[in-house]
Design an enzyme around this catalytic site. Structure first.
Site, PDB file in Angstrom:
ATOM      1  N   ARG A  62       0.813  -1.205   0.000  1.00  0.00           N
ATOM      2  CA  ARG A  62       0.000   0.000   0.000  1.00  0.00           C
ATOM      3  C   ARG A  62       0.850   1.260   0.000  1.00  0.00           C
ATOM      4  NH1 ARG A  62      -1.907   0.770   4.721  1.00  0.00           N
ATOM      5  NH2 ARG A  62      -2.868  -1.270   4.861  1.00  0.00           N
ATOM      6  N   ASP A 187      -5.738  22.848  -7.952  1.00  0.00           N
ATOM      7  CA  ASP A 187      -6.000  21.789  -8.916  1.00  0.00           C
ATOM      8  C   ASP A 187      -5.341  22.253 -10.219  1.00  0.00           C
ATOM      9  OD1 ASP A 187      -7.062  20.163 -10.926  1.00  0.00           O
ATOM     10  OD2 ASP A 187      -8.950  19.871  -9.857  1.00  0.00           O
ATOM     11  N   LYS A 212      -6.021  12.680 -16.838  1.00  0.00           N
ATOM     12  CA  LYS A 212      -6.087  13.568 -17.990  1.00  0.00           C
ATOM     13  C   LYS A 212      -4.763  13.535 -18.761  1.00  0.00           C
ATOM     14  CE  LYS A 212     -10.135  14.241 -16.334  1.00  0.00           C
ATOM     15  NZ  LYS A 212     -10.455  15.263 -15.341  1.00  0.00           N
TER      16      LYS A 212
HETATM   17  C1  LIG Z   1     -11.181  15.132 -14.111  1.00  0.00           C
HETATM   18  C2  LIG Z   1     -10.829  16.171 -13.134  1.00  0.00           C
HETATM   19  C3  LIG Z   1     -10.645  15.854 -11.786  1.00  0.00           C
HETATM   20  C4  LIG Z   1     -10.910  14.489 -11.212  1.00  0.00           C
HETATM   21  O1  LIG Z   1     -10.069  13.525 -11.642  1.00  0.00           O
HETATM   22  P1  LIG Z   1     -10.447  11.972 -11.623  1.00  0.00           P
HETATM   23  O2  LIG Z   1      -9.156  11.315 -11.912  1.00  0.00           O
HETATM   24  O3  LIG Z   1     -11.482  11.774 -12.684  1.00  0.00           O
HETATM   25  O4  LIG Z   1     -10.988  11.673 -10.255  1.00  0.00           O
HETATM   26  C5  LIG Z   1     -10.262  16.868 -10.950  1.00  0.00           C
HETATM   27  N1  LIG Z   1     -10.075  18.127 -11.381  1.00  0.00           N
HETATM   28  C6  LIG Z   1     -10.257  18.457 -12.649  1.00  0.00           C
HETATM   29  C7  LIG Z   1     -10.027  19.871 -13.080  1.00  0.00           C
HETATM   30  C8  LIG Z   1     -10.645  17.507 -13.581  1.00  0.00           C
HETATM   31  O5  LIG Z   1     -10.846  17.854 -14.855  1.00  0.00           O
END
Ligand SMILES: *Cc1c(COP(=O)(O)O)cnc(C)c1O
Length: 397
Positions: A62, A187, A212
């Site tokens: 983990r 983010d 992404k």
């Molecule tokens: C897709 C996304 C997330 C979440 O990511 P996941 O891997 O799908 O949980 C967070 N922030 C932004 C800006 C996103 O586009």
């Protein structure tokens, strides 16, 4: 080293790769030892080291194996961070980062244009835990100081904002946060570590949905948070308490994605600019919400802080109704209807009233906002597809 060179070499030290080019995929739930002495040495006395440290020790799955540490190291180098932690998805990286720095009675300042699931977490779990959340205007800048309370512990940024693409004035918000002793998190999924490095501007924690562009091939879900020296120990220990971890196969795939991140980002950017310029002059299009264009709020911040764009942007239609939108979108050839983005393929997402929950900037774009992710297809094929789609839209209005 320049950033393209770093993408090729990062996380590839011999201890991760052996004689191969790429890191080994070390699948393991546990690591076994030849003697108790060796096990003690490995650090069961809590002196275990995570990434960012030269002697990352693996002994329980983990906490990760060498494959995990390779990505951690890479993310530290790409984000100029002291430590990085990998999670099963971007949302887990966001929620764990917030939980690592907020306690009952604390106050969180959350950007109003935030990714919807992050908002769900704030209005759900954080509220239940007795954490106060207020939303602020993505264009706040230095004015955010007026919203700071005695108990404000974290300011969370996301730039550009989800769907509406407002680019935040990160240095101004960091200036306020530093003065008031508040932790900042961002983010940074949109830019990826290739186009924006928040820690260089004083942000404490940079978070990515590696689902992404970092992975970039629409076949993995993964998240990463990278912290500076001041915040790393707390992020690491609390994320560990939460039981966060990720599959090494997904981590390996993401590391492979990192090698081509620069090539892909430039190509997505170039293609998206071609499509955006074409859309801008289209008579059915009211305006573009693409950070490289003046019509996007925060365009000046984008020019100052980012080294490039990518394939993601939105546009606002002059008129709309559900039927016309469906007629356009349902019959596209190359643009698939879908959430997410950052893969090699083009996507289209009409935004209904989802962001209606925004509290600072009221949502006035009912059914008129369309988000595109421009993939790596030929731009003429994409324009032909959009052109025919907009024609169907016009006929159905
Ligand atoms: C897709 C996304 C997330 C979440 O990511 P996941 O891997 O799908 O949980 C967070 N922030 C932004 C800006 C996103 O586009």
């Amino acid at each position: 080293m320049k950033k393209d060179t770093i993408l090729v070499s990062t996380g590839r030290s011999k201890k991760y790769t052996g004689p191969a080019v790429n890191p080994n995929v070390a699948r393991a739930s546990t690591i076994v030892f030849d003697s108790l002495a060796e096990m003690a040495q490995a650090g069961l006395d809590k002196s275990y080291q995570f990434n960012g440290d030269s002697q990352a020790t693996e002994y329980y799955g983990r906490r990760g194996t060498s494959t995990t540490f390779a990505l951690n190291d890479a993310m530290c180098q790409l984000e100029n961070a002291a430590g990085s932690y990998v999670y099963s998805c971007g949302t887990a990286a966001i929620t764990s980062s917030l939980l690592s720095f907020l306690n009952a009675g604390d106050h969180l300042l959350m950007v109003d244009s935030v990714y919807e699931p992050t908002r769900d977490f704030c209005d759900g779990a954080l509220m239940r835990l007795g954490i106060e959340v207020s939303y602020y205007d993505p264009m706040a800048g230095l004015n955010i100081e007026n919203l700071v309370q005695e108990n404000t512990r974290v300011i969370f940024l996301e730039s550009p904002g989800s769907l509406t693409m407002e680019v935040q004035d990160v240095p101004s918000i960091v200036e306020v946060a530093k003065r008031r002793g508040i932790v900042t998190m961002i983010d940074n999924t949109f830019a990826s570590p290739f186009n924006f490095k928040p820690l260089d501007l004083g942000v404490d924690i940079s978070i990515h949905s590696a689902t992404k562009y970092l992975n970039g091939h629409s076949d993995v879900m993964l998240g990463v948070a990278s912290a500076n020296q001041a915040c790393w120990p707390q992020l690491r220990d609390r994320s560990y308490e939460l039981g966060q971890c990720a599959s090494v196969d997904d981590i390996y795939t993401t590391l492979r994605g990192v090698r081509t991140l620069g090539v892909r980002m430039r190509e997505h950017d170039r293609n998206a600019m071609v499509i955006a310029r074409w859309l801008r002059q289209h008579e059915l299009v009211d305006r573009l919400l693409h950070p490289a264009f003046e019509s996007c709020p925060g365009h000046e911040n984008f020019k100052r802080d980012f080294s490039g764009g990518n394939g993601l942007f939105s546009f606002v239609l002059k008129h709309s109704n559900r039927r016309a939108i469906a007629s356009m979108v349902d019959n596209m050839h190359h643009f698939k209807i879908g959430f997410s983005w950052g893969g090699f393929e083009s996507l289209i997402l009409p935004v209904g009233s989802a962001p209606a929950r925004r509290t600072v900037a009221p949502w006035a774009l009912e059914s008129r906002l369309v988000r595109l992710h421009i993939g790596l297809e030929d731009t003429q094929d994409l324009i032909d597809d959009l052109s025919a789609g907009l024609e169907r839209f016009r006929e159905a209005l």
